[in-house]
Design an enzyme around this catalytic site. Structure first.
Site, PDB file in Angstrom:
ATOM      1  N   ASP A   1      46.841  38.276  40.471  1.00 35.26           N
ATOM      2  CA  ASP A   1      48.139  38.182  41.154  1.00 35.26           C
ATOM      3  C   ASP A   1      49.248  38.933  40.413  1.00 35.26           C
ATOM      4  O   ASP A   1      50.400  38.500  40.389  1.00 35.26           O
ATOM      5  CB  ASP A   1      48.554  36.699  41.345  1.00 35.26           C
ATOM      6  CG  ASP A   1      47.429  35.894  41.942  1.00 35.26           C
ATOM      7  OD1 ASP A   1      46.866  36.360  42.938  1.00 35.26           O
ATOM      8  OD2 ASP A   1      47.098  34.820  41.399  1.00 35.26           O
TER       9      ASP A   1
ATOM     10  N   GLY B   1      43.147  38.512  46.949  1.00 36.57           N
ATOM     11  CA  GLY B   1      44.144  38.525  48.012  1.00 36.57           C
ATOM     12  C   GLY B   1      45.115  39.649  47.734  1.00 36.57           C
ATOM     13  O   GLY B   1      45.915  39.555  46.815  1.00 36.57           O
ATOM     14  N   HIS B   2      45.004  40.728  48.470  1.00 39.89           N
ATOM     15  CA  HIS B   2      45.892  41.865  48.248  1.00 39.89           C
ATOM     16  C   HIS B   2      46.789  42.045  49.464  1.00 39.89           C
ATOM     17  O   HIS B   2      46.315  42.168  50.583  1.00 39.89           O
ATOM     18  CB  HIS B   2      45.082  43.141  47.989  1.00 39.89           C
ATOM     19  CG  HIS B   2      44.374  43.122  46.663  1.00 39.89           C
ATOM     20  ND1 HIS B   2      43.466  44.066  46.266  1.00 39.89           N
ATOM     21  CD2 HIS B   2      44.461  42.244  45.630  1.00 39.89           C
ATOM     22  CE1 HIS B   2      43.032  43.774  45.047  1.00 39.89           C
ATOM     23  NE2 HIS B   2      43.609  42.671  44.640  1.00 39.89           N
ATOM     24  N   THR B   3      48.084  42.014  49.218  1.00 36.37           N
ATOM     25  CA  THR B   3      49.035  42.178  50.314  1.00 36.37           C
ATOM     26  C   THR B   3      49.643  43.576  50.233  1.00 36.37           C
ATOM     27  O   THR B   3      50.149  43.973  49.189  1.00 36.37           O
ATOM     28  CB  THR B   3      50.161  41.126  50.193  1.00 36.37           C
ATOM     29  OG1 THR B   3      49.541  39.845  50.101  1.00 36.37           O
ATOM     30  CG2 THR B   3      51.087  41.157  51.395  1.00 36.37           C
TER      31      THR B   3
ATOM     32  N   THR C   1      36.360  33.472  36.848  1.00 34.48           N
ATOM     33  CA  THR C   1      35.564  33.784  38.031  1.00 34.48           C
ATOM     34  C   THR C   1      34.178  34.187  37.532  1.00 34.48           C
ATOM     35  O   THR C   1      33.929  34.204  36.326  1.00 34.48           O
ATOM     36  CB  THR C   1      36.249  34.865  38.904  1.00 34.48           C
ATOM     37  OG1 THR C   1      35.578  34.922  40.168  1.00 34.48           O
ATOM     38  CG2 THR C   1      36.251  36.238  38.238  1.00 34.48           C
TER      39      THR C   1
HETATM   40  P1  IMP Z   1      36.365  31.788  42.159  1.00 38.30           P
HETATM   41  O1  IMP Z   1      36.538  33.244  41.911  1.00 38.30           O
HETATM   42  O2  IMP Z   1      36.639  31.388  43.590  1.00 38.30           O
HETATM   43  O3  IMP Z   1      35.047  31.267  41.669  1.00 38.30           O
HETATM   44  O4  IMP Z   1      37.481  31.009  41.298  1.00 38.30           O
HETATM   45  C1  IMP Z   1      37.425  30.966  39.886  1.00 38.30           C
HETATM   46  C2  IMP Z   1      38.825  31.064  39.291  1.00 38.30           C
HETATM   47  O5  IMP Z   1      39.358  32.346  39.544  1.00 38.30           O
HETATM   48  C3  IMP Z   1      39.834  30.074  39.864  1.00 38.30           C
HETATM   49  O6  IMP Z   1      40.735  29.694  38.824  1.00 38.30           O
HETATM   50  C4  IMP Z   1      40.575  30.891  40.901  1.00 38.30           C
HETATM   51  O7  IMP Z   1      41.875  30.378  41.144  1.00 38.30           O
HETATM   52  C5  IMP Z   1      40.624  32.227  40.197  1.00 38.30           C
HETATM   53  N1  IMP Z   1      40.746  33.362  41.126  1.00 38.30           N
HETATM   54  C6  IMP Z   1      39.788  33.897  41.913  1.00 38.30           C
HETATM   55  N2  IMP Z   1      40.271  34.943  42.606  1.00 38.30           N
HETATM   56  C7  IMP Z   1      41.559  35.079  42.239  1.00 38.30           C
HETATM   57  C8  IMP Z   1      42.586  36.030  42.592  1.00 38.30           C
HETATM   58  O8  IMP Z   1      42.393  36.969  43.373  1.00 38.30           O
HETATM   59  N3  IMP Z   1      43.785  35.838  41.990  1.00 38.30           N
HETATM   60  C9  IMP Z   1      44.004  34.845  41.086  1.00 38.30           C
HETATM   61  N4  IMP Z   1      43.084  33.962  40.725  1.00 38.30           N
HETATM   62  C10 IMP Z   1      41.871  34.069  41.298  1.00 38.30           C
END
Ligand code: IMP
Length: 430
Positions: free
Chosen positions: A13, A40-42, A239
């Site tokens: 983010d 999530g890219h806006t 992640t």
């Molecule tokens: P997962 O990628 O859904 O397994 O989530 C694992 C961790 O990565 C969590 O803390 C999510 O909030 C974080 N996370 C996953 N994708 C994003 C992103 O695009 N932006 C910020 N945090 C992310």
């Protein structure tokens, strides 16, 4: 020709969408190399807002090839929906401008269910995931039982792959008191979606090799941030993919020599979503203000992001692990109007000062920030397009950040609009 990797240098983010869009105008190919639809890219282009989770940001620009590399985990149903939504906004998407690596592992409904079941049932192991099945899909990839794009082309192969996968999942599900998977229904679902995915399937490594020989510029678009990296992030609150820049090579099938410039995207303060350590987190009015001014709500899940001061220790570390050549510094305008600004310059761990984030999770959790205080500025920096438009204190803040993270600013972004960018070094320059 220069190829550029863009990575988030914090917890995601950081404002990658705008920067990637800005750079993609000058690239020929835009490639995703890790993550999935957890991103999530806006993008805001001529007032039109595009929200992307899985497709490379280059897709919204005509005349570019967008590529999903093998390092990504792909939810075919989400792919179909995202394509349809963008097409409804007038974006042209066809196999001419979108290719998906044949060796990309799929995210199936079982992965999402498992992800959410773990997050709900077992609060001790709660990560705060996006619930999109990302982790379980990567587990199956390294467990050598994933179904990959190429497997969709042949019914017999697909059935064998499904059996291998379900042997594992049904055992697991019995232990979690979840119903076993309906094999026939899963195969039917996969057969139904197969043509949509296969239409875009290609040997991406080969396409990229040919593009390179033809002197085309490739932009590798990272998702999440380096502190969520499976190896170098705040494990286990991370992640499930490698997020750091080296992954651009393995996640698409180009050699490491294909990377000429690594652009780290760095926000002028820090945020994180989900659980896990965050030394410079603010629980007070300043944190509240950063969140409000920065509109810090998740694009994918809508969750409120945790906010804190800029942590130079973390960014120095991620610049090293990703080999960052220069940073794009974003959202400086969110700091407008603060009387004083703090920057975290070290940690106090049980009475000892340290200059990096320790590896053990319990050590990370005990790190107390050591701050340096700088004067703020009352003027607006929003929309500044040259250094001359910035107040002296804002320039001092940026210069101090460069010094502390040991990495120069290549770009400064001062609003979501793409033109509101100050260019110092062109990442694509040869
Ligand atoms: P997962 O990628 O859904 O397994 O989530 C694992 C961790 O990565 C969590 O803390 C999510 O909030 C974080 N996370 C996953 N994708 C994003 C992103 O695009 N932006 C910020 N945090 C992310």
């Amino acid at each position: 020709m220069a190829n550029v990797v863009v990575v988030g240098a914090q917890w995601g983010d950081e404002g990658k969408g705008k920067i990637v869009d800005w750079l993609s105008e000058r690239a020929d190919v835009i490639a995703r190399f890790q993550g999935g639809h957890n991103a999530g890219h806006t993008l805001v282009i001529d007032g039109e807002v595009y929200k992307l989770s899985l497709l490379p940001s280059g897709i919204v620009r005509g005349g570019k090839l967008s590529v999903i590399g093998n390092g990504v985990v792909l939810d075919p149903w989400h792919l179909k929906d995202e394509i349809a939504k963008l097409q409804a906004q007038g974006v042209e998407i066809s196999p001419d401008n979108l290719m998906i690596a044949e060796n990309t592992p799929l995210i199936l409904p079982v992965h999402g269910e498992l992800d959410r079941a773990r997050e709900n049932q077992n609060s001790v192991a709660k990560i705060g995931t996006t619930g999109r099945g990302i982790g379980p899909a990567y587990e199956d990839k390294v467990g050598r039982r994933a179904i990959r794009v190429a497997d969709l082309a042949d019914r017999e192969t697909l059935e064998k792959r499904v059996d291998r996968l379900l042997q594992h999942h049904d055992t697991l599900r019995r232990g979690m008191a979840l119903p076993e998977v309906d094999r026939a229904a899963l195969i039917a679902q996969l057969e139904e979606i197969a043509p949509t995915v296969l239409a875009y399937a290609a040997p991406v490594w080969k396409v990229l090799s040919e593009k390179r020989k033809a002197g085309k510029r490739i932009l590798f678009e990272g998702a999440q941030g380096a502190l969520l990296d499976i190896d170098f992030g705040t494990y286990p609150f991370v992640t499930s993919s490698n997020v750091i820049a080296g992954q651009a090579a393995t996640g698409t099938g180009v050699g490491p020599g294909a990377i000429d410039f690594v652009l780290g995207i760095v926000k002028a303060y820090t945020t994180r979503v989900g659980e896990g350590p965050f030394p410079a987190e603010l629980d007070d009015a300043d944190g509240q203000r950063l969140g409000e001014r920065g509109h810090e709500f998740g694009t994918v899940t809508g969750r409120k992001r945790r906010c804190g001061w800029f942590d130079a220790v973390l960014v120095r570390q991620t610049c090293a692990t990703s080999g960052v050549s220069g940073i794009a510094f974003t959202k400086l305008d969110v700091l407008d109007g603060f009387e004083e600004l703090k920057i975290c310059v070290g940690y106090d761990l049980d009475g000892t000062r340290i200059d990096h984030l320790p590896t053990a999770a319990d050590h990370q959790a005990r790190c107390k920030p050591i701050y340096e205080t700088m004067p703020g500025w009352s003027e607006s920096t929003e929309g500044a397009r040259s250094w001359a438009d910035l107040p002296a204190e804002a320039i001092k803040y940026v210069r101090r950040v460069e010094e502390l993270i040991e990495c120069p600013v290549a770009l400064l972004s001062t609003s979501p609009e793409r033109e509101d960018t100050i260019l110092v070094t062109d990442p694509f320059a040869d």
